[in-house]
Scaffold this motif. Sequence first.
Motif, PDB file in Angstrom:
ATOM      1  N   PHE A 146       0.844  -1.193   0.000  1.00  0.00           N
ATOM      2  CA  PHE A 146       0.000   0.000   0.000  1.00  0.00           C
ATOM      3  C   PHE A 146       0.882   1.248   0.000  1.00  0.00           C
ATOM      4  O   PHE A 146       0.594   2.237  -0.692  1.00  0.00           O
ATOM      5  N   GLN A 147       1.965   1.218   0.780  1.00  0.00           N
ATOM      6  CA  GLN A 147       2.867   2.371   0.848  1.00  0.00           C
ATOM      7  C   GLN A 147       3.519   2.645  -0.497  1.00  0.00           C
ATOM      8  O   GLN A 147       3.683   3.811  -0.906  1.00  0.00           O
ATOM      9  N   ASN A 148       3.890   1.580  -1.209  1.00  0.00           N
ATOM     10  CA  ASN A 148       4.482   1.752  -2.535  1.00  0.00           C
ATOM     11  C   ASN A 148       3.477   2.331  -3.520  1.00  0.00           C
ATOM     12  O   ASN A 148       3.824   3.177  -4.357  1.00  0.00           O
ATOM     13  N   ALA A 149       2.186   1.880  -3.422  1.00  0.00           N
ATOM     14  CA  ALA A 149       1.159   2.402  -4.329  1.00  0.00           C
ATOM     15  C   ALA A 149       0.869   3.856  -4.041  1.00  0.00           C
ATOM     16  O   ALA A 149       0.509   4.629  -4.946  1.00  0.00           O
ATOM     17  N   ALA A 150       0.992   4.287  -2.779  1.00  0.00           N
ATOM     18  CA  ALA A 150       0.698   5.671  -2.409  1.00  0.00           C
ATOM     19  C   ALA A 150       1.753   6.641  -2.890  1.00  0.00           C
ATOM     20  O   ALA A 150       1.551   7.865  -2.798  1.00  0.00           O
ATOM     21  N   GLN A 156      -6.611   3.753  -1.438  1.00  0.00           N
ATOM     22  CA  GLN A 156      -7.398   3.379  -0.250  1.00  0.00           C
ATOM     23  C   GLN A 156      -7.538   1.856  -0.173  1.00  0.00           C
ATOM     24  O   GLN A 156      -7.553   1.168  -1.196  1.00  0.00           O
ATOM     25  N   GLU A 157      -7.663   1.367   1.040  1.00  0.00           N
ATOM     26  CA  GLU A 157      -7.971  -0.044   1.263  1.00  0.00           C
ATOM     27  C   GLU A 157      -8.493  -0.203   2.689  1.00  0.00           C
ATOM     28  O   GLU A 157      -8.282   0.686   3.535  1.00  0.00           O
ATOM     29  N   ARG A 158      -9.135  -1.326   2.917  1.00  0.00           N
ATOM     30  CA  ARG A 158      -9.706  -1.603   4.245  1.00  0.00           C
ATOM     31  C   ARG A 158      -8.714  -2.460   5.019  1.00  0.00           C
ATOM     32  O   ARG A 158      -8.184  -3.436   4.506  1.00  0.00           O
ATOM     33  N   THR A 159      -8.458  -2.063   6.273  1.00  0.00           N
ATOM     34  CA  THR A 159      -7.507  -2.779   7.113  1.00  0.00           C
ATOM     35  C   THR A 159      -8.031  -2.846   8.542  1.00  0.00           C
ATOM     36  O   THR A 159      -9.006  -2.163   8.895  1.00  0.00           O
ATOM     37  N   VAL A 160      -7.408  -3.672   9.331  1.00  0.00           N
ATOM     38  CA  VAL A 160      -7.790  -3.854  10.728  1.00  0.00           C
ATOM     39  C   VAL A 160      -6.563  -3.616  11.597  1.00  0.00           C
ATOM     40  O   VAL A 160      -5.501  -4.213  11.377  1.00  0.00           O
TER      41      VAL A 160
END
Length: 527
Positions: A146-150, A156-160
């Motif tokens: 996710f960090q690389n895509a940002a 955005q994505e859903r996380t816990v």
Amino acid sequence: MSRNAVAQRNAPGTYPPAVREREARKRHTGVHRRRLRLSGMRTRLFAGFAAVAVITAAIITSASYILIRDALQSRVESNANTQLVADVQQNGTQLQASTSGQTDVQIADTMAKSGNGGVSVIVLITPHGTSASNSQFGSQDIPKTFQNAAQQQVVQERTVVNGTPYVLTGTRIRPNGPEIYLFTSLESEQAILTELITIGAVSGGLALLGAGGVAFLATRNVLVPIRRLGHAARMLGQGDLDVRLEVKGTDEIADVSRTFNETAEALARSMDELRAMDAASRRFVADVSHELRTPLTAMTAVTEVLEDVEDADPTTISAAHLIANETKRLARLVEDLMEISRFDAGTAAMRIEVINLPELIEATLATRGWTAKVAVSAPALLATRIDARRMDVVIANLVGNALKHGGEPVALNLFDDGRYVIVQVADSGPGIPAEALPHIFDRFFKADKARGRSEGSGLGLSIAFENARMHGGELSAGNRPEGGAVFTLRFPKGVHGEVPGDSDDPSWGSGSGSASGSYGRTQGVSV
């Protein structure tokens, strides 16, 4: 038992009044005992209604859950994206000009408070390190992919995190600039979805209860008429031809009920016709037999005279003997037919006496000249309350049948088991064919199909069976393992097993008397 007797026994008028009243009440109310069947129609209909209710509730709840979840998540993602863009516009310049990690923390707190008031968490990754508005969050909570895509765009994505669902939104301010990540909590949305699941479960339970009620009413409206139809069919099968169903409505069940009533009426008419024809045939046999008695008596006397003629030529003597034998055979047939007609009409009378049965058996065999041909095993004294004439007929028929169609030696065993008297007559012949056993006591039945004509009338065993039944007993036939047929007569010594001696008991017959002089009343054997 003859078919006529069975029909009379099953006729509606033969039911006791109390039984008929109870059955009629059951017929009109449809109330009767029934076992709970797990595979019955009611169970299957209830299971079907319950399955429809549960599946419908599950589909509605699942569809609502998915649609509301997607709508809530889409709204949160849209708000998070809007908030992140607004934070970058308002604080991006200050963040790029920051010279310390302390300043980065202040900027993160400012961004978090400008959003959802503590519900959102800001994590900043700058050249000074990682800063967050909540100390429990850090770079370890951001997936590397996710960090690389940002690095290139807003993602955005859903996380816990720590068991709490979040929508993670991230981007980078200019190449090699600070990275901003926004954690937006989904706790309120998750609570809404949990409450929706609870509502769905409660709705499913209520739907199940409602389906049970609807199934009960539906099955009652369907099964009660079906049970009444089944009960009426059983009553019809038991001989109650007056049974009818109440026809209500114009549905399929009403059509079936109407058809049943029409069938019952047609069957009742047919049975009435059959009973009338049967009564007419019995009356005809009785009348013909009665009318034949007088001429046969005269013919018998004439043939006896012809048999005594000795000075005639051999042809005349042979013809006289033939006529005499046929006349006697016809006379016996007429007597047997008259006896059968008495049984059918219910006019056969009983004259009960206290009889020493072994003496009666001895007299029966001696009268017919069978003493040397039959081995008798019996006690010296066995007092019974019987009709001597009818018992003589039974014994004579059984022994005569064994001698004629079985084979010598013939054994007659008489014994007392305490309450019942048992007489067994066994022969040494080939036995009774298995296919003939069920019909051996039928009228005019002959086990040997090749024996088209015999001296007997074919009514002897039937008459013996009826006489045994009049004594409250039963007559059965079978084959011995060692070969040969065996006939067993079993009857009570007294009414309901009482000790013999009360010869005035009206339920046993009309009149009483001693055993003296009873053995001379014999009748020709018919087999």
